[in-house]
Design a protein around this motif. Structure first.
Motif, short mmCIF file in Angstrom:
data_model
loop_
_atom_site.label_atom_id
_atom_site.label_comp_id
_atom_site.label_asym_id
_atom_site.label_seq_id
_atom_site.Cartn_x
_atom_site.Cartn_y
_atom_site.Cartn_z
N VAL A 162 0.84 -1.19 0.00
CA VAL A 162 0.00 0.00 0.00
C VAL A 162 0.88 1.25 0.00
O VAL A 162 1.81 1.37 0.80
N VAL A 163 0.57 2.18 -0.92
CA VAL A 163 1.33 3.42 -1.03
C VAL A 163 0.38 4.61 -0.98
O VAL A 163 -0.83 4.48 -1.18
N ASP A 164 0.95 5.77 -0.73
CA ASP A 164 0.19 7.01 -0.71
C ASP A 164 -0.12 7.45 -2.14
O ASP A 164 0.77 7.44 -2.99
N PRO A 165 -1.37 7.85 -2.45
CA PRO A 165 -1.70 8.20 -3.84
C PRO A 165 -1.04 9.47 -4.34
O PRO A 165 -0.89 9.65 -5.55
N THR A 166 -0.61 10.34 -3.45
CA THR A 166 -0.01 11.60 -3.91
C THR A 166 1.49 11.48 -4.14
O THR A 166 2.04 12.14 -5.02
#
Length: 564
Positions: free
Chosen positions: A535-539
Motif C-alpha cells: 500500500v502506497v500514498d496516492p499523492t
C-alpha cells in the motif's frame, strides 16, 4: 444537488460522490463541456462520477477544484428525446406484474406511461441505464442470471430500465423486445441513448426483427498485393492493439489497448514507430507470420524464443528480443512459448494499417469493437514509411525473472470503507496467486500463504492462511465507474485485478487500485505466480505509514462535510 465527497480511485483518478442523479448529470455535463486540466474521461454512475486524468498531479489538483464547482450555474445541455417501440412479450413480464402487484397490463402501462432519463453507460457499448419518474417498477434482478439475453431485449433491473444492445449474459427481468439499434458505429453518435437523453417507450403489437450492428474490422478477403504480414498461425490468442480509445466511457466503451502498454511502446520504439502505432499482442506464443515485402520487426514483452525460417521451413536465424531485425520477403517469424511473462508484442516498421474504430485500432475483447482476433490466412497490411524514422537501440527485458512474488503497489479506495481490519491485513499481509481464469478483462486472484505485514516497514502481522477479503458492509453497491488496476472484490472475497478490457462500470466494491506504472507487470503474470501488494500514498507513491482507515471517511469532502 451538490458534491458530498471526493475519493481517490488510484493515483490518476477520483470518484466524486453526489446527492442524487440530478447532481450526477449536472457534474457529468459540466465536465463534458468544460474538462478540467489533464482530464481524459468522465464516467457517470448511479450516484457518482469517475474522473480520469493523465497524471496524479492533475488528479490531485482536481480534488481541490471539484468541491467548489457551481453545478447550478452550469449551462444546461438538453439531451435528445428518443422513442423506442417495444413488443411486450418478455419471459418475465408476468413475474414483474406479480412482484409489483400491477399485473402484466399494469407493468406495460407503467413502463410506457413515464419518461425515462439516461443516467449512465456501462456493461456494454450502447447499454444505458435509464431512470424513471417513479419507483413503481423497481424490482430485484433474477436470482439466477441468464447465460444469453437476446439483443434488443427490454429489461428492468432494480430501479433501472435498459435495452441490451447485443446478446450477452444478464440477470435483469425481461419485459419485451425492440428493433431499435442501440449501438451503430455507422452513426455520428454510435449510442442511440446517451446520459442526459430522455426516452419514452411505446407499445407496439407487430413482431419486430432486431438488426445487430457489427463493428468493422479487417476485411475477409483483403488485398494481399501490398506490403504486410500474412498470418500463418495465431497461437492461443493474437490481437491487434495500440494504446486504446480513451474518452468514450459514457458510451460504455472501455479504453482497451495493449494490456502491457510499456512493452507495446518499446516494440514500436525499436522499429522507429510512433508510440501509438498498432502492434500484434500475442498470448503465450505460437504466433507465426510471413513477410510480404521486406520488413523491420521487433518483439518485446514476454521472454519467448524467436525463429526465422525460409519458404522450405529451414531455420535461418534466431533474432534477439528487444532488438530490431529484418524479416525478408517470404521469410516466416515464429514465437515460442514464454519462459517469463505471458504477452509478447510484435512491432513492424510503419505500423499495422487495419481500419480504426472510434479512433483506435485496438481489439476490445469485452465489447467486440475493433479488429477481430487474428486467424490463419489473415493479411495484415503495413502502413507506408515516409520520411526518416530512426530505429531505437536494443534494451534489456522489462520483466523480472525473480522466482519470488511480484510486488504491485496499490492505493486504497475508493471503497475501502466496505472492509475491516482483517481484510487490510489479508490484502497486504499474504501472497495472492494468479488464477488460470485470468484474461484481458482481469487477473483473477486466490489467497496464498500469509506472512507479510501491514503497513510496509513495520512489524509483521500475519493474517490467517488463505484469508479472503471479507466485507463488513451488506447490500449492493450502486454501479459506478472503474479504472484499470482496480481490485474489485466479489462476494467470495477473491479480488479481480482489472486490465485493459475491464467493464466501464462495476457493482462490486473496489478495495484498492494498482498504480498505473505497475500494470505492465500485472499484465504479464503467469497462472500460479504469487503476487504481493504494497500500500502506497496516492499523492507521493511512497509506502503508506498510517493505520488503514476503518471508518470509511472519504479522502476529501465538500463544504457540507457529509457523506451520502
Amino acid at each position: 444537488m451538490s458534491i458530498t465527497g471526493v475519493r481517490w480511485s488510484g493515483p490518476n483518478a477520483v470518484l466524486v460522490e453526489l446527492t442524487g442523479l440530478a447532481g450526477v448529470l449536472a457534474l457529468h455535463d459540466r465536465l463534458q463541456a468544460e474538462p478540467l486540466p489533464g482530464q481524459l474521461d468522465a464516467v457517470a454512475g448511479a450516484a457518482t462520477v469517475l474522473v480520469k486524468f493523465g497524471s496524479r498531479f492533475h488528479a490531485g489538483a482536481a480534488r481541490g477544484l471539484l468541491p467548489h464547482l457551481d453545478l447550478a450555474a452550469r449551462g444546461h445541455h438538453a439531451g435528445n428525446e428518443v422513442t423506442i417501440e417495444v413488443v411486450y412479450d418478455g419471459e418475465d413480464l408476468a413475474e414483474v406484474g406479480r412482484l409489483t402487484g400491477l399485473g402484466a397490463d399494469g407493468v406495460v402501462a407503467a413502463h410506457t406511461g413515464q419518461v425515462w432519463t439516461g443516467a449512465f453507460g456501462g456493461f456494454a457499448p450502447g447499454f444505458t441505464y435509464l431512470v424513471g419518474e417513479n419507483d413503481s417498477l423497481s424490482v430485484a434482478r433474477r436470482s439466477s442470471p441468464r447465460t444469453a439475453v437476446p439483443a434488443g431485449s427490454v429489461a428492468l433491473g432494480g430501479a433501472f430500465s435498459a435495452v441490451y444492445p447485443r446478446q450477452s449474459p444478464g440477470g435483469w427481468q425481461l419485459l419485451g423486445h425492440t428493433s431499435a439499434v442501440m449501438w451503430d458505429l455507422g452513426r455520428k453518435s454510435p449510442a442511440l441513448v446517451r446520459p442526459g437523453d430522455t426516452v419514452r417507450y411505446v407499445a407496439v403489437r407487430e413482431r419486430v426483427a432486431v438488426r445487430s450492428a457489427v463493428a468493422p474490422g479487417p476485411g475477409s478477403a483483403p488485398d494481399q498485393a501490398g506490403s504486410g504480414l500474412l498470418v500463418q498461425a495465431p497461437g492461443l490468442q493474437s490481437l491487434v492493439q495500440d494504446l486504446g480509445r480513451p474518452g468514450f466511457g459514457d458510451l460504455g466503451v472501455s479504453v482497451s489497448g495493449a494490456a502491457d502498454p510499456r512493452s507495446a511502446r518499446q516494440a514500436n520504439r525499436l522499429v522507429g514507430n510512433e508510440p501509438g502505432s498498432a502492434v500484434v499482442e500475442n498470448l503465450l506464443g505460437g504466433l507465426a507470420v510471413q513477410a510480404r515485402g521486406d520488413q523491420v520487426l521487433a518483439v518485446a514483452g514476454a521472454a519467448v524464443r524467436l525463429e526465422v525460417r525460409d519458404a522450405d521451413n529451414q531455420l535461418l536465424r534466431t533474432p534477439a528480443l528487444h532488438t530490431p531485425f529484418a524479416l525478408l520477403d517470404g521469410e516466416t517469424l515464429s514465437l515460442g512459448a514464454p519462459g517469463t511473462g505471458v504477452r509478447s508484442y510484435l512491432g513492424v516498421r510503419g505500423g499495422l494499417a487495419v481500419e480504426p474504430v472510434l479512433g483506435s485500432r485496438s481489439s476490445d475483447s469485452m465489447s467486440g469493437i475493433g479488429p477481430p482476433p487474428l486467424a490463419a490466412g489473415m493479411f495484415l497490411p503495413i502502413a507506408p514509411v515516409t520520411g526518416v524514422h530512426p530505429v531505437g537501440p536494443a534494451e534489456s527485458t522489462l520483466l523480472s525473472v525473480a522466482d519470488g512474488p511480484t510486488e504491485l503497489r496499490v492505493t486504497l479506495g475508493p471503497r475501502d470503507d466496505w472492509f475491516g481490519p482483517a481484510a487490510f491485513t489479508a490484502l497486504a499481509g499474504q501472497d495472492w496467486l494468479v488464477s488460470e481464469q485470468s484474461n484481458r478483462i482481469g487477473v483473477r486472484l486466490t489467497p496464498g500463504p500469509s506472512g507479510g505485514a501491514w503497513p510496509a516497514g513495520e512489524a509483521a502481522t500475519p493474517g490467517a492462511p488463505g484469508a479472503a477479503l471479507v466485507r463488513t458492509r451488506e447490500g449492493e453497491l450502486p454501479s459506478e465507474g472503474t479504472v484499470p488496476g482496480a481490485l474489485q472484490v466479489p462476494p467470495n472475497g477473491h479480488p479481480v485485478l482489472f486490465l485493459a478490457d475491464h467493464p466501464v462500470t462495476g457493482g462490486y466494491p473496489v478495495i484498492a487500485v494498482v498504480v498505473p506504472g505497475d500494470l505492465p507487470f500485472a499484465a504479464q503474470l503467469q497462472p500460479g505466480h504469487p503476487v504481493r501488494f504494497t500500500v502506497v500514498d496516492p499523492t507521493t507513491l511512497a509506502p503508506a505509514n498510517q493505520e488503514p482507515p476503518h471508518h470509511g471517511e472519504p479522502d476529501q469532502t465538500a463544504s457540507e462535510g457529509t457523506q451520502p
